[in-house]
Design a protein around this motif. Structure first.
Motif, mmCIF file in Angstrom:
data_model
loop_
_atom_site.group_PDB
_atom_site.id
_atom_site.type_symbol
_atom_site.label_atom_id
_atom_site.label_comp_id
_atom_site.label_asym_id
_atom_site.label_seq_id
_atom_site.Cartn_x
_atom_site.Cartn_y
_atom_site.Cartn_z
ATOM 1 N N VAL A 58 0.840 -1.204 0.000
ATOM 2 C CA VAL A 58 0.000 0.000 0.000
ATOM 3 C C VAL A 58 0.872 1.250 0.000
ATOM 4 N N LEU A 59 1.970 1.229 0.777
ATOM 5 C CA LEU A 59 2.874 2.383 0.812
ATOM 6 C C LEU A 59 3.485 2.644 -0.557
ATOM 7 N N LEU A 60 3.937 1.595 -1.225
ATOM 8 C CA LEU A 60 4.508 1.757 -2.562
ATOM 9 C C LEU A 60 3.480 2.282 -3.554
ATOM 10 N N GLU A 61 2.245 1.785 -3.452
ATOM 11 C CA GLU A 61 1.183 2.251 -4.340
ATOM 12 C C GLU A 61 0.837 3.711 -4.045
ATOM 13 N N GLN A 65 0.983 6.620 -6.763
ATOM 14 C CA GLN A 65 -0.182 7.426 -7.124
ATOM 15 C C GLN A 65 0.089 8.915 -6.912
ATOM 16 N N LEU A 66 0.772 9.253 -5.812
ATOM 17 C CA LEU A 66 1.061 10.667 -5.553
ATOM 18 C C LEU A 66 2.094 11.229 -6.518
ATOM 19 N N GLY A 67 2.739 10.362 -7.257
ATOM 20 C CA GLY A 67 3.675 10.812 -8.274
ATOM 21 C C GLY A 67 3.046 11.059 -9.624
ATOM 22 N N THR A 68 1.730 10.894 -9.720
ATOM 23 C CA THR A 68 1.031 11.094 -10.991
ATOM 24 C C THR A 68 0.141 12.333 -10.923
ATOM 25 N N GLN A 229 -12.077 -0.888 -7.193
ATOM 26 C CA GLN A 229 -12.903 -1.994 -6.699
ATOM 27 C C GLN A 229 -13.354 -2.909 -7.836
ATOM 28 N N ARG A 230 -13.600 -2.330 -9.010
ATOM 29 C CA ARG A 230 -14.049 -3.144 -10.147
ATOM 30 C C ARG A 230 -13.004 -4.177 -10.556
ATOM 31 N N PHE A 231 -11.733 -3.829 -10.384
ATOM 32 C CA PHE A 231 -10.649 -4.718 -10.789
ATOM 33 C C PHE A 231 -9.962 -5.390 -9.595
ATOM 34 N N LEU A 232 -10.590 -5.300 -8.411
ATOM 35 C CA LEU A 232 -10.059 -5.897 -7.188
ATOM 36 C C LEU A 232 -8.639 -5.419 -6.878
ATOM 37 N N ASN A 233 -8.357 -4.154 -7.178
ATOM 38 C CA ASN A 233 -7.068 -3.559 -6.812
ATOM 39 C C ASN A 233 -7.183 -2.997 -5.392
ATOM 40 N N THR A 234 -7.131 -3.905 -4.419
ATOM 41 C CA THR A 234 -7.382 -3.480 -3.040
ATOM 42 C C THR A 234 -6.303 -2.548 -2.509
ATOM 43 N N ASP A 235 -5.080 -2.639 -3.046
ATOM 44 C CA ASP A 235 -4.043 -1.712 -2.604
ATOM 45 C C ASP A 235 -4.410 -0.279 -2.986
ATOM 46 N N GLN A 236 -5.013 -0.096 -4.165
ATOM 47 C CA GLN A 236 -5.454 1.236 -4.575
ATOM 48 C C GLN A 236 -6.657 1.706 -3.755
ATOM 49 N N ILE A 237 -7.517 0.763 -3.370
ATOM 50 C CA ILE A 237 -8.645 1.114 -2.499
ATOM 51 C C ILE A 237 -8.125 1.632 -1.162
ATOM 52 N N PHE A 238 -7.140 0.932 -0.598
ATOM 53 C CA PHE A 238 -6.538 1.362 0.668
ATOM 54 C C PHE A 238 -5.889 2.735 0.515
ATOM 55 N N VAL A 239 -5.230 2.969 -0.610
ATOM 56 C CA VAL A 239 -4.596 4.267 -0.844
ATOM 57 C C VAL A 239 -5.644 5.373 -0.838
ATOM 58 N N GLY A 240 -6.759 5.158 -1.531
ATOM 59 C CA GLY A 240 -7.827 6.159 -1.563
ATOM 60 C C GLY A 240 -8.388 6.439 -0.183
#
Length: 266
Positions: A58-61, A65-68, A229-240
């Protein structure tokens, strides 16, 4: 000759201040405990990694994300929606709340419908909001406004009623009229507690953000969470979720800082 042993103050005394350092240490320990539980469940895979990603992932994600620029656009538009809905609720709700708390006629006229509507979930208004405001930005702002407005009116009215009647009587004794007393005594007296009320309401505004961004959106933190959530990217969900929590915490600390600086006696 025996000396009496000095007893250390107990940390759990009711309403007792424990000091700045112990408070900060305890607050940090509570976050560390949450991280520890999360780590135990994820690294031991007691919970399926699809549903509970590891903290370092999650930290890496989060860093990615904050780099975009896209993610900063999501953050910016979500900040705009929350701020707009919250400010609109304050502009309309605070005067109505003061009116309801100051006059019994105002209380009878304002509070019963407010009490009735505040139990209605804001989500239930989404179909009406789409009819009234379409699917543009106003729809999201209006949903956040509805989630904050009715609670704010009632809380401001309660803050107003808590003002000491002795202060008002003193102003009348000194020759102040009704509106002068409201302007010079009542409104200044409620400001410290009003700041705390606004902190709470702003927290509710952030909780309604994801719901507001379900209404035909292609941007915002809620949209990013739903897309992940649609693609089960739970690390991105946690980031949000973490980013929303951090933004809410920062805004809360800003209000707390302003309260201490503007009203140190409170």
């Amino acid at each position: 000759m025996k000396t009496k042993k000095r007893l250390r103050p107990h940390r759990l005394q009711i309403f007792k201040d424990i000091g700045g350092r112990p408070f900060a240490f305890t607050a940090g320990a509570s976050f560390a405990l949450l991280l520890l539980v999360w780590s135990l469940l994820s690294y031991t895979e007691a919970v399926n990694p699809v549903f509970l990603p590891k903290p370092h992932e999650v930290l890496l994600e989060l860093i990615h994300q904050l780099g975009t620029a896209t993610y900063w656009h999501h953050i910016g538009i979500s900040l705009f929606r929350v701020t707009s809905g919250f400010v609109l609720a304050c502009i309309i709700g605070i005067p109505i709340g003061i009116f309801a708390g100051t006059f019994k006629f105002g209380e009878a006229f304002v509070e019963p419908p407010m009490e009735f509507i505040r139990y209605m979930p804001a989500v239930a208004f989404i179909p009406l909001i789409m009819v009234w405001a379409g699917i543009g930005e106003w729809a999201k702002i209006l949903l956040i406004f509805i989630g904050c407005f009715f609670q704010l009116v009632l809380m401001v009215a309660d803050n107003t009623r808590r003002v000491s009647h002795d202060l008002l009587q003193a102003s009348f004794t000194l020759g102040a009229g009704r509106w002068k007393a409201i302007e010079t005594v009542l409104i200044p007296a409620i400001q410290p507690q009003l700041m705390n009320t606004l902190r709470l309401v702003l927290g509710w505004a952030w909780t309604y953000l994801v719901v507001a961004e379900l209404v035909a959106v292609n941007s915002g933190l809620g949209f990013a969470i739903m897309k992940a959530q649609r693609f089960l990217n739970t690390d991105q969900i946690f980031v949000g979720i973490i980013v929303i929590g951090l933004l809410g915490l920062i805004s809360d600390r800003i209000f707390a800082f302003l309260n201490r600086r503007l009203y140190p006696w409170a």
